[in-house]
Motif scaffolding. Structure first.
Motif, PDB file in Angstrom:
ATOM      1  N   TYR A   1       0.838  -1.204   0.000  1.00 24.74           N
ATOM      2  CA  TYR A   1       0.000   0.000   0.000  1.00 24.74           C
ATOM      3  C   TYR A   1       0.871   1.252   0.000  1.00 24.74           C
ATOM      4  O   TYR A   1       0.578   2.227  -0.697  1.00 24.74           O
TER       5      TYR A   1
ATOM      6  N   HIS B   1     -11.851   0.017   2.257  1.00 29.35           N
ATOM      7  CA  HIS B   1     -10.732  -0.238   3.170  1.00 29.35           C
ATOM      8  C   HIS B   1     -10.646   0.846   4.237  1.00 29.35           C
ATOM      9  O   HIS B   1     -10.348   0.558   5.403  1.00 29.35           O
ATOM     10  N   SER B   2     -10.902   2.085   3.853  1.00 30.86           N
ATOM     11  CA  SER B   2     -10.887   3.185   4.814  1.00 30.86           C
ATOM     12  C   SER B   2     -11.791   4.297   4.308  1.00 30.86           C
ATOM     13  O   SER B   2     -12.106   4.379   3.120  1.00 30.86           O
TER      14      SER B   2
ATOM     15  N   PHE C   1     -10.693  -0.482  -2.553  1.00 30.28           N
ATOM     16  CA  PHE C   1     -10.117  -1.572  -3.342  1.00 30.28           C
ATOM     17  C   PHE C   1     -11.164  -1.945  -4.383  1.00 30.28           C
ATOM     18  O   PHE C   1     -12.345  -2.101  -4.057  1.00 30.28           O
TER      19      PHE C   1
ATOM     20  N   HIS D   1      -7.110  -6.515   4.676  1.00 32.93           N
ATOM     21  CA  HIS D   1      -7.873  -5.396   5.219  1.00 32.93           C
ATOM     22  C   HIS D   1      -7.423  -5.050   6.640  1.00 32.93           C
ATOM     23  O   HIS D   1      -7.308  -3.884   7.013  1.00 32.93           O
ATOM     24  N   ARG D   2      -7.136  -6.091   7.410  1.00 27.78           N
ATOM     25  CA  ARG D   2      -6.787  -5.885   8.823  1.00 27.78           C
ATOM     26  C   ARG D   2      -5.878  -7.025   9.276  1.00 27.78           C
ATOM     27  O   ARG D   2      -6.057  -8.170   8.873  1.00 27.78           O
TER      28      ARG D   2
ATOM     29  N   PRO E   1      -1.966  -4.411   6.360  1.00 24.45           N
ATOM     30  CA  PRO E   1      -3.190  -3.755   5.889  1.00 24.45           C
ATOM     31  C   PRO E   1      -2.945  -2.916   4.625  1.00 24.45           C
ATOM     32  O   PRO E   1      -2.001  -2.125   4.555  1.00 24.45           O
ATOM     33  N   GLY E   2      -3.791  -3.146   3.620  1.00 20.33           N
ATOM     34  CA  GLY E   2      -3.704  -2.413   2.364  1.00 20.33           C
ATOM     35  C   GLY E   2      -2.822  -3.061   1.317  1.00 20.33           C
ATOM     36  O   GLY E   2      -2.796  -2.617   0.169  1.00 20.33           O
TER      37      GLY E   2
ATOM     38  N   THR F   1      -1.495  -5.984  -1.354  1.00 19.23           N
ATOM     39  CA  THR F   1      -2.137  -6.879  -2.318  1.00 19.23           C
ATOM     40  C   THR F   1      -1.102  -7.864  -2.842  1.00 19.23           C
ATOM     41  O   THR F   1       0.035  -7.484  -3.144  1.00 19.23           O
TER      42      THR F   1
END
Length: 332
Positions: free
Chosen positions: A9, A83-84, A129, A276-277, A293-294, A296
């Motif tokens: 991310y 995601h946020s 996402f 995600h978390r 988190p974030g 991929t």
């Protein structure tokens, strides 16, 4: 190398003028990302993190509070995972035919051939996402007002989807045809479905369906259905989102208690994991990667992989699997 299949991310490279609405006041602060596949950017300079064809595209959008993505329509499935941030999805060519408010963790699959836009209505910068159907998701169809605003701010869209920025010294190629705004007939064909149908396109984490028959299910491990278009080879039935339009992929949630493990197995279809978390450890014969988190990660088809929740708290990840009916995994 596994590192070439990992997108941090923190390392995301945005495009700030990916689309024809990118200078419209209220939309000029948005960042678009193409993570996997060619995407639908109208700017040929859009950075693609992993160009390998997967049968679907993975992207993202990051917007500060109050930033708006203008009304447009897609030819293939468009799925967002929050995601946020806190988001408002807005429907209709004039943004007046309904909305859906999205919180962290929520998922929406927006039907093809309808106008939609989205706005960050939260108090912090938000990230979506995104999954788009097919390797070539086709061009975006913008609402007429977008064309008027784009021209005013020096952007011209050509037929075929290429964007020309006249303020940067670019010129329209000789003989090129400009993309025209949709006429009344085209707009009518992109009508918004009834509200009761659209309500079934949004799923919150409380509505994700854990499947005890999933081959991954074990102590501390749940695999939950989100988008399942058809019965699958790994034991999932259609829903909670199946859609009356084509997806070409499944979306699952993977929840793992701290220390829980999914043993070594291989997949015959593409698999993309978005954390995600928590912190997820992915182990393969070629090495391991640690996802936060974030982040991929796309695992090569056929490569054995196992997962371990290595954070002190639960891991929550979203998993995109290629095809309407993924096969059962092959365990070591």
């Amino acid at each position: 190398m596994l590192s070439q299949r990992l997108i941090r991310y923190a390392d995301l490279i945005p495009c700030r003028n990916a689309f024809v609405d990118s200078r419209t006041p209220g939309s000029d602060a948005k960042e678009n990302f193409t993570l996997i596949g060619p995407g639908v950017s109208e700017n040929p300079n859009q950075h693609v993190h992993i160009p390998e064809a997967h049968g679907f595209n993975i992207g993202g959008a990051r917007q500060p509070p109050g930033c708006l993505n203008s009304q447009h329509s897609h030819e293939t499935a468009e799925v967002f995972v929050v995601h946020s941030g806190r988001w408002r999805m807005i429907f209709g060519v004039n943004a007046d035919e309904g909305e859906a408010v999205m919180e962290v963790g929520d998922v929406i699959s927006i039907p093809t051939q309808m106008y939609r836009g989205f706005e960050n209505i939260g108090e912090e910068t938000g990230f979506l996402f995104a999954v788009l159907g097919r390797d070539n998701p086709g061009k975006v169809t913008w609402a007429p007002r977008v064309f008027d605003l784009a021209k005013h701010y020096g952007l011209v869209l050509l037929e075929g989807g290429r964007l020309v920025d006249t303020t940067a010294g670019e010129t329209v190629p000789e003989g090129a045809r400009l993309q025209r705004a949709p006429d009344a007939g085209q707009i009518a064909r992109l009508a918004t479905p009834p509200a009761d149908k659209l309500a079934g396109c949004v799923v919150t984490p409380r509505q994700f369906v854990a499947n005890p028959a999933s081959p991954l299910a074990a102590a501390g491990v749940e695999e939950l259905a989100i988008i399942t278009p058809a019965p699958t080879g790994d034991g999932f039935q259609p829903g909670p989102i199946s859609g009356w339009w084509a997806h070409g992929f499944n979306l699952r949630a993977l929840r793992m208690a701290s220390g829980a493990v999914v043993p070594m197995h291989a997949r015959s279809e593409e698999e993309v994991i978005f954390v995600h978390r928590g912190v997820l450890q992915v182990m393969t014969p070629e090495g391991e990667v640690i996802l936060g988190p974030g982040d991929t990660f796309t695992t090569p088809k056929g490569l054995m992989r196992s997962f371990r929740a290595s954070s002190s708290a639960e891991v929550a990840a979203y998993v995109v699997r290629g095809g309407d009916a993924p096969a059962a995994p092959a365990f070591a």
